[in-house]
Design a protein around this motif. Sequence first.
Motif, PDB file in Angstrom:
ATOM      1  N   GLY A 209       4.590  47.740   0.045  1.00  0.00           N
ATOM      2  CA  GLY A 209       5.075  48.147   1.357  1.00  0.00           C
ATOM      3  C   GLY A 209       6.403  47.538   1.751  1.00  0.00           C
ATOM      4  N   GLU A 210       6.854  46.497   1.044  1.00  0.00           N
ATOM      5  CA  GLU A 210       8.113  45.840   1.403  1.00  0.00           C
ATOM      6  C   GLU A 210       9.274  46.824   1.233  1.00  0.00           C
ATOM      7  OE1 GLU A 210      10.566  43.324   2.996  1.00  0.00           O
ATOM      8  OE2 GLU A 210       8.456  42.747   2.703  1.00  0.00           O
ATOM      9  N   PRO A 211      10.003  47.120   2.315  1.00  0.00           N
ATOM     10  CA  PRO A 211      11.110  48.080   2.198  1.00  0.00           C
ATOM     11  C   PRO A 211      12.275  47.508   1.405  1.00  0.00           C
ATOM     12  CG  PRO A 211      11.067  47.115   4.399  1.00  0.00           C
ATOM     13  CD  PRO A 211       9.834  46.623   3.695  1.00  0.00           C
ATOM     14  N   ALA A 212      12.993  48.393   0.764  1.00  0.00           N
ATOM     15  CA  ALA A 212      14.195  47.972   0.043  1.00  0.00           C
ATOM     16  C   ALA A 212      15.235  47.459   1.025  1.00  0.00           C
ATOM     17  CB  ALA A 212      14.746  49.143  -0.770  1.00  0.00           C
ATOM     18  N   SER A 213      16.066  46.534   0.563  1.00  0.00           N
ATOM     19  CA  SER A 213      17.109  45.950   1.408  1.00  0.00           C
ATOM     20  C   SER A 213      18.479  46.225   0.804  1.00  0.00           C
ATOM     21  CB  SER A 213      16.899  44.437   1.553  1.00  0.00           C
ATOM     22  OG  SER A 213      18.007  43.836   2.196  1.00  0.00           O
ATOM     23  N   PRO A 214      19.326  47.025   1.462  1.00  0.00           N
ATOM     24  CA  PRO A 214      20.659  47.302   0.924  1.00  0.00           C
ATOM     25  C   PRO A 214      21.514  46.044   0.762  1.00  0.00           C
ATOM     26  CG  PRO A 214      20.108  48.841   2.684  1.00  0.00           C
ATOM     27  CD  PRO A 214      19.058  47.775   2.699  1.00  0.00           C
ATOM     28  N   MET A 215      21.234  44.997   1.546  1.00  0.00           N
ATOM     29  CA  MET A 215      21.998  43.756   1.473  1.00  0.00           C
ATOM     30  C   MET A 215      21.278  42.677   0.678  1.00  0.00           C
ATOM     31  SD  MET A 215      24.685  44.636   2.990  1.00  0.00           S
ATOM     32  CE  MET A 215      25.527  43.059   3.095  1.00  0.00           C
ATOM     33  N   GLY A 216      20.127  43.006   0.111  1.00  0.00           N
ATOM     34  CA  GLY A 216      19.401  42.024  -0.682  1.00  0.00           C
ATOM     35  C   GLY A 216      18.830  40.890   0.142  1.00  0.00           C
ATOM     36  N   ASP A 217      18.224  41.216   1.296  1.00  0.00           N
ATOM     37  CA  ASP A 217      17.669  40.176   2.168  1.00  0.00           C
ATOM     38  C   ASP A 217      16.647  39.320   1.428  1.00  0.00           C
ATOM     39  OD1 ASP A 217      19.179  41.043   4.270  1.00  0.00           O
ATOM     40  OD2 ASP A 217      17.579  42.178   5.239  1.00  0.00           O
ATOM     41  N   GLU A 218      16.622  38.038   1.810  1.00  0.00           N
ATOM     42  CA  GLU A 218      15.664  37.108   1.223  1.00  0.00           C
ATOM     43  C   GLU A 218      14.364  37.174   2.016  1.00  0.00           C
ATOM     44  OE1 GLU A 218      18.872  34.482   1.910  1.00  0.00           O
ATOM     45  OE2 GLU A 218      18.569  33.497  -0.020  1.00  0.00           O
ATOM     46  N   ILE A 219      13.301  37.604   1.357  1.00  0.00           N
ATOM     47  CA  ILE A 219      11.993  37.763   1.990  1.00  0.00           C
ATOM     48  C   ILE A 219      11.013  36.819   1.296  1.00  0.00           C
ATOM     49  CG2 ILE A 219      10.101  39.352   2.472  1.00  0.00           C
ATOM     50  CD1 ILE A 219      12.608  40.024   4.033  1.00  0.00           C
ATOM     51  N   ALA A 220      10.189  36.162   2.102  1.00  0.00           N
ATOM     52  CA  ALA A 220       9.179  35.261   1.553  1.00  0.00           C
ATOM     53  C   ALA A 220       7.844  35.519   2.234  1.00  0.00           C
ATOM     54  CB  ALA A 220       9.595  33.804   1.741  1.00  0.00           C
ATOM     55  N   MET A 221       6.776  35.357   1.480  1.00  0.00           N
ATOM     56  CA  MET A 221       5.426  35.467   2.024  1.00  0.00           C
ATOM     57  C   MET A 221       4.731  34.122   1.902  1.00  0.00           C
ATOM     58  SD  MET A 221       3.913  39.125   0.738  1.00  0.00           S
ATOM     59  CE  MET A 221       2.316  38.643   1.427  1.00  0.00           C
ATOM     60  N   ARG A 222       4.150  33.668   3.008  1.00  0.00           N
ATOM     61  CA  ARG A 222       3.396  32.422   3.004  1.00  0.00           C
ATOM     62  C   ARG A 222       2.123  32.611   3.820  1.00  0.00           C
ATOM     63  NH1 ARG A 222       6.795  31.880  -0.220  1.00  0.00           N
ATOM     64  NH2 ARG A 222       8.103  30.036  -0.693  1.00  0.00           N
ATOM     65  N   HIS A 223       0.977  32.407   3.184  1.00  0.00           N
ATOM     66  CA  HIS A 223      -0.316  32.512   3.858  1.00  0.00           C
ATOM     67  C   HIS A 223      -0.481  33.871   4.550  1.00  0.00           C
ATOM     68  CE1 HIS A 223      -0.748  28.238   3.082  1.00  0.00           C
ATOM     69  NE2 HIS A 223       0.399  28.034   3.677  1.00  0.00           N
ATOM     70  N   GLY A 224      -0.020  34.928   3.889  1.00  0.00           N
ATOM     71  CA  GLY A 224      -0.145  36.264   4.436  1.00  0.00           C
ATOM     72  C   GLY A 224       0.879  36.626   5.489  1.00  0.00           C
ATOM     73  N   ARG A 225       1.788  35.715   5.800  1.00  0.00           N
ATOM     74  CA  ARG A 225       2.835  35.960   6.801  1.00  0.00           C
ATOM     75  C   ARG A 225       4.164  36.228   6.102  1.00  0.00           C
ATOM     76  NH1 ARG A 225       2.345  30.576  10.090  1.00  0.00           N
ATOM     77  NH2 ARG A 225       3.969  31.499  11.417  1.00  0.00           N
ATOM     78  N   ARG A 226       4.983  37.062   6.738  1.00  0.00           N
ATOM     79  CA  ARG A 226       6.226  37.558   6.137  1.00  0.00           C
ATOM     80  C   ARG A 226       7.425  36.958   6.874  1.00  0.00           C
ATOM     81  NH1 ARG A 226       8.444  42.854   7.557  1.00  0.00           N
ATOM     82  NH2 ARG A 226       9.976  43.546   5.995  1.00  0.00           N
ATOM     83  N   PHE A 227       8.416  36.461   6.099  1.00  0.00           N
ATOM     84  CA  PHE A 227       9.579  35.798   6.668  1.00  0.00           C
ATOM     85  C   PHE A 227      10.866  36.333   6.041  1.00  0.00           C
ATOM     86  CE2 PHE A 227       6.026  32.905   6.997  1.00  0.00           C
ATOM     87  CZ  PHE A 227       6.151  32.331   8.259  1.00  0.00           C
TER      88      PHE A 227
END
Length: 231
Positions: A209-227
């Motif tokens: 489900g994570e959408p693509a990022s045209p700018m290459g955003d840094e995404i992290a998942m911790r304990h089921g939470r999205r940052f």
Amino acid sequence: MCSSDLAVIEGFTYRELKRPLATAIFVPEWRELNAAPASAQNYSRVLVVAGENTLALESAIRDQHAGAAISIVRAATSPGWEALQTSLTKSPGPELIYFFAGLSGLEADLFCLPAIDRAQDVTIRRLFRLVKTLLRSGAGSRSLQLRVVTRGAHALTPEEMPHPDASAVFGFCKSLAKEQPGWGIGCIDLANEELSSANARPVAAAILGEPASPMGDEIAMRHGRRFRRVL
């Protein structure tokens, strides 16, 4: 064997900073996001570039793509790369690629340069080879979804220690997202607990489900939470 000494500096002196800067203009921080929406896209051709310890995640990905033609190759071996090249040269090629080859059990000693170099071979170099193979197969001229997953690339808390081998992958994905605008690229960092068998199913759904990022955003998942990392 590696010692803890990476360099010896002679004739070095220091002095106390009497007036430290009171403020900083840009300070990076991790901002929590809403959960990514469930993917509404149905993919018929999926390729998984697997790691050494990703069986639970692979099984969960299969469940997410019921009815799709799924190929799983292991990048750690020469036969695995031959199978990858064969898969990518078939027409039509995959619509969605998962790169799990950086989710290795290898833990790099942060004070040992040879160990870091070996860890980078597991992560950034395999991803680079994948991209080069895609471009040679002509995939650069068509739309493609690529989801790259790392482990421990970022430290969201003071207790976490980022791994440089995984961190390099995010820089590569940032550049790739800008150089290949026709590709939808997402890079997601996980912690160890997200890779357990018990968490494999929700994590697989979140990666899809994570959408693509045209700018290459840094995404992290911790304990089921999205940052997302922002300035």
